[in-house]
Design a protein around this motif. Structure first.
Motif, PDB file in Angstrom:
ATOM      1  N   ASP A 165      20.691  -9.851  79.091  1.00 23.63           N
ATOM      2  CA  ASP A 165      21.264 -11.189  78.907  1.00 23.63           C
ATOM      3  C   ASP A 165      22.306 -11.225  77.799  1.00 23.63           C
ATOM      4  N   ILE A 173      18.470 -10.098  66.228  1.00 22.85           N
ATOM      5  CA  ILE A 173      17.042 -10.292  65.900  1.00 22.85           C
ATOM      6  C   ILE A 173      16.412  -8.982  65.424  1.00 22.85           C
TER       7      ILE A 173
ATOM      8  N   ARG B 101      21.401 -14.187  61.719  1.00 29.01           N
ATOM      9  CA  ARG B 101      22.433 -15.179  62.013  1.00 29.01           C
ATOM     10  C   ARG B 101      22.179 -15.862  63.346  1.00 29.01           C
ATOM     11  N   ARG B 107      23.504 -17.944  71.922  1.00 28.09           N
ATOM     12  CA  ARG B 107      23.319 -16.766  72.778  1.00 28.09           C
ATOM     13  C   ARG B 107      21.840 -16.608  73.077  1.00 28.09           C
ATOM     14  N   PHE B 109      18.549 -15.782  75.411  1.00 32.29           N
ATOM     15  CA  PHE B 109      18.233 -14.819  76.470  1.00 32.29           C
ATOM     16  C   PHE B 109      17.915 -15.675  77.694  1.00 32.29           C
ATOM     17  N   MET B 119       9.085 -14.646  71.380  1.00 29.11           N
ATOM     18  CA  MET B 119       8.261 -13.417  71.334  1.00 29.11           C
ATOM     19  C   MET B 119       9.143 -12.179  71.125  1.00 29.11           C
ATOM     20  N   ALA B 120      10.305 -12.193  71.764  1.00 30.43           N
ATOM     21  CA  ALA B 120      11.197 -11.018  71.696  1.00 30.43           C
ATOM     22  C   ALA B 120      11.628 -10.726  70.259  1.00 30.43           C
ATOM     23  N   ALA B 121      11.645 -11.758  69.429  1.00 31.22           N
ATOM     24  CA  ALA B 121      12.179 -11.585  68.069  1.00 31.22           C
ATOM     25  C   ALA B 121      11.138 -11.117  67.062  1.00 31.22           C
ATOM     26  N   ILE B 122       9.877 -11.037  67.483  1.00 31.69           N
ATOM     27  CA  ILE B 122       8.839 -10.607  66.533  1.00 31.69           C
ATOM     28  C   ILE B 122       9.068  -9.137  66.185  1.00 31.69           C
ATOM     29  N   PRO B 123       9.113  -8.807  64.890  1.00 28.05           N
ATOM     30  CA  PRO B 123       9.381  -7.413  64.521  1.00 28.05           C
ATOM     31  C   PRO B 123       8.179  -6.494  64.723  1.00 28.05           C
ATOM     32  N   ARG B 183      14.265 -18.406  66.963  1.00 32.07           N
ATOM     33  CA  ARG B 183      14.283 -16.955  67.199  1.00 32.07           C
ATOM     34  C   ARG B 183      14.518 -16.197  65.903  1.00 32.07           C
ATOM     35  N   THR B 187      11.825 -13.514  62.922  1.00 33.49           N
ATOM     36  CA  THR B 187      12.093 -12.207  62.295  1.00 33.49           C
ATOM     37  C   THR B 187      11.667 -12.166  60.829  1.00 33.49           C
TER      38      THR B 187
END
Lengths: 293, 272
Positions: A165, A173, B101, B107, B109, B119-123, B183, B187
């Motif tokens: 995407d 991130i 940022r 932007r 997803f 969830m995608a941004a969890i380190p 998001r 992080t």
């Protein structure tokens, strides 16, 4: 007729493996790989050469996966910083380099004469043996479906979907898109390597001309017709492809004045027409989201 | 102290004057061929500070954001995060170091749901490693459950519950801005750079975003905010930096900066 059906299903299952690899790379991650046939060829020749030197077929196939996967790694490193379209061209060029190398390095590959008497997947003749081979190929395909499905529905799958995407947002991130893309390229190529190995042991005779770009585009057609990014789409799309490819074989019975050479071109045309019709009337593929056009 | 004075005192505190800088931009220049987009730009964000960055379109604000976060390499100058230079770090490494940022045009997803975006941004997720995915499924499952709980907190905090299962592509512009904020929050950042968080957002949602930013700032997160909505920005920031033609032309307390003649001439349209 049973043996013919088993042969079609066997080839279809080998193509399903290729389509699953492309689903992972393009459908789930957005990597445009026009060089699937190159990794297919590497797998076929690796496994065939090892088996011809006495290595058991199971180990040869495993080695084919490793070699095809490893061969994708440097391409990934070198190319993943390129824009999508340039990456596609690099992979297309890679597959051609593989084919030309297989043709010219006679000491290893026997050149255009190819490799014959490759040990089969299963020793035996007749319909029963054909169905055992189908069972083996089916088992490998089911395992590959499980693998891709597990990856797609995991945290890893979430990140590759995010990469598809918006790659910059993924970096924003704190995730490294290149790491994920290289892994996807390696795993997808290893699957293509397994497909190539199984193909070599299935047909027991391989020459470089079996590994032309058309094979890559058959896989693309299957993925597009089935539904990009859908594991089920890879299976259904390949079935549709085989239906058109094999179904068009019987066109000759109705058009006896057309030579076999012309008929070969017509068959490709039929598949191309099917792809055009799918793109117009069902762009999301047969297994794509039914709520969209 | 009357209400207005009290408000001004609180806002001024967001400038966190005297606090050590969490982010330092030192003498950054950027040339695109013969065009000088940034010329010797310096600014800093104090730890716990909330700093605004304004200027006319084309002043170089977003280019500066991209340089700070590593998406564009500067021609000259240095970026420091908590005192350490980050010039050699990639964008994702800078984000991991705590500097994140958002983008002027969100932007998201788009094919992932709001929850999945978060969830995608969890380190440091084990499930993002293929080996762990297949050989440590228990660890992956536990981390997913912990991650889901964190996501719920963020969803509640940003009031995104109603749309949490929608694909991000279906959100409005303002909701996407909130999603991007969520998001980057996942992080665990120390400084957040927001690029026009109020553009295209309705007034109710702007108030909502301001409240959330202030709350996060009170928890210790520093902010550098690009914004054209001066009314909203001055409610938010304790310090303001103004850019024009790739240079910093003024900085300081918002009211003083907005009264500056050069700022009025370059940005506000008033007499010089």
């Amino acid at each position: 007729m049973d043996a013919y059906l088993a042969a079609i299903v066997s080839v279809m299952l080998i193509y399903v493996l290729l389509a699953l690899g492309l689903t992972l790379q393009y459908g789930l991650t957005g990597l445009i790989n026009f060089g699937m046939v190159g990794f297919f060829a590497i797998g076929a020749y690796t496994s065939a050469l090892l088996a011809l030197h006495g290595v058991p077929v199971v180990l040869s196939v495993a080695a084919a996966a490793v070699v095809a996967g490893i061969s994708a790694w440097p391409i990934g490193l070198a190319s993943l910083r390129l824009r999508d379209d340039y990456f596609a061209i690099v992979t297309l060029g890679f597959a051609e380099i593989v084919r030309l190398t297989l043709t010219s390095e006679k000491w290893l590959t026997n050149g255009v004469q190819g490799l014959s008497r490759i040990p089969p997947i299963y020793e035996g003749t007749g319909t029963a043996a054909a169905f055992v081979i189908v069972a083996i190929l089916l088992a490998v395909t089911v395992a590959a479906i499980f693998l891709i499905h597990r990856v797609a529905h995991s945290p890893f799958g979430r990140i590759i979907a995010a990469i598809r995407d918006n790659e910059e947002a993924v970096q924003a991130i704190g995730k490294d898109p290149a790491r994920f893309k290289i892994q996807v390229l390696v795993v997808g190529s290893a699957l293509a390597g397994i497909a190539g190995a199984l193909y070599a042991h299935y047909v027991t005779y391989i020459v470089p001309e079996q590994f032309v770009a058309l094979a890559t585009f058959y896989v693309w057609m299957a993925v597009i017709m089935g539904g990009v990014g859908r594991v089920s789409g890879a299976v259904v799309g390949t079935a549709i492809l085989m239906f058109f490819l094999e179904g068009s074989r019987f066109l000759g019975d109705f058009l006896p004045w057309i030579s076999s050479v012309q008929m070969a071109s017509i068959r490709i045309g039929v598949v191309g027409l099917a792809l055009v019709l799918f793109t117009i009337y069902r762009p999301q593929g047969l297994m794509g989201d039914f709520t969209k056009r | 102290m009357n209400a207005i004075t009290h408000h001004n005192a609180i806002v001024a505190d967001r400038g966190a004057s005297g606090a050590p800088p969490v982010l330092e931009v030192e003498r950054i220049s950027k040339h695109f061929g013969g065009f000088c987009a940034l010329n010797d730009v310096s600014l800093s964000v104090p730890a716990g500070g909330l700093v605004g960055l304004i200027g006319p379109n084309g002043a170089g604000k977003s280019t500066l954001f991209s340089i700070i976060t590593g998406f564009i390499a500067p021609s000259e100058g240095t970026i420091r995060l908590r005192g350490s230079p980050v010039d050699t770090l990639s964008p994702f490494a800078r984000a991991r170091a705590g500097m994140v940022r958002t983008f002027q045009v969100p932007r998201e997803f788009s094919h992932l749901s709001v929850r999945e975006n978060l969830m995608a941004a969890i380190p440091d997720q084990a499930g993002e490693h293929l080996f762990d995915l297949f050989f440590k499924p228990q660890q992956v499952r536990i981390q997913e459950e912990q991650g889901a709980a964190l996501v719920e907190e963020t969803v509640d905090f940003l009031k995104l519950k109603r749309i949490a299962d929608l694909p991000a592509v279906k959100l409005s512009g303002g909701q996407k801005k909130l999603l991007e904020l969520g998001r980057v929050l996942m992080t665990r950042p120390s400084v957040i750079l927001l690029d026009e968080p109020f553009s295209g957002v309705n007034p109710v949602l702007i108030a909502e975003i301001i409240d959330r930013i202030i709350e996060l700032n009170e928890r210790g997160i520093s902010f550098l905010v690009i914004e054209h909505d001066l009314e909203a920005l001055t409610r938010l920031v304790g310090r303001l930096t103004v850019m024009d033609y790739g240079t910093v032309i003024a900085e300081g307390a918002p009211q003083a900066v907005l009264a500056d003649a050069r700022v009025r001439a370059a940005y506000l349209g008033g007499p010089a």
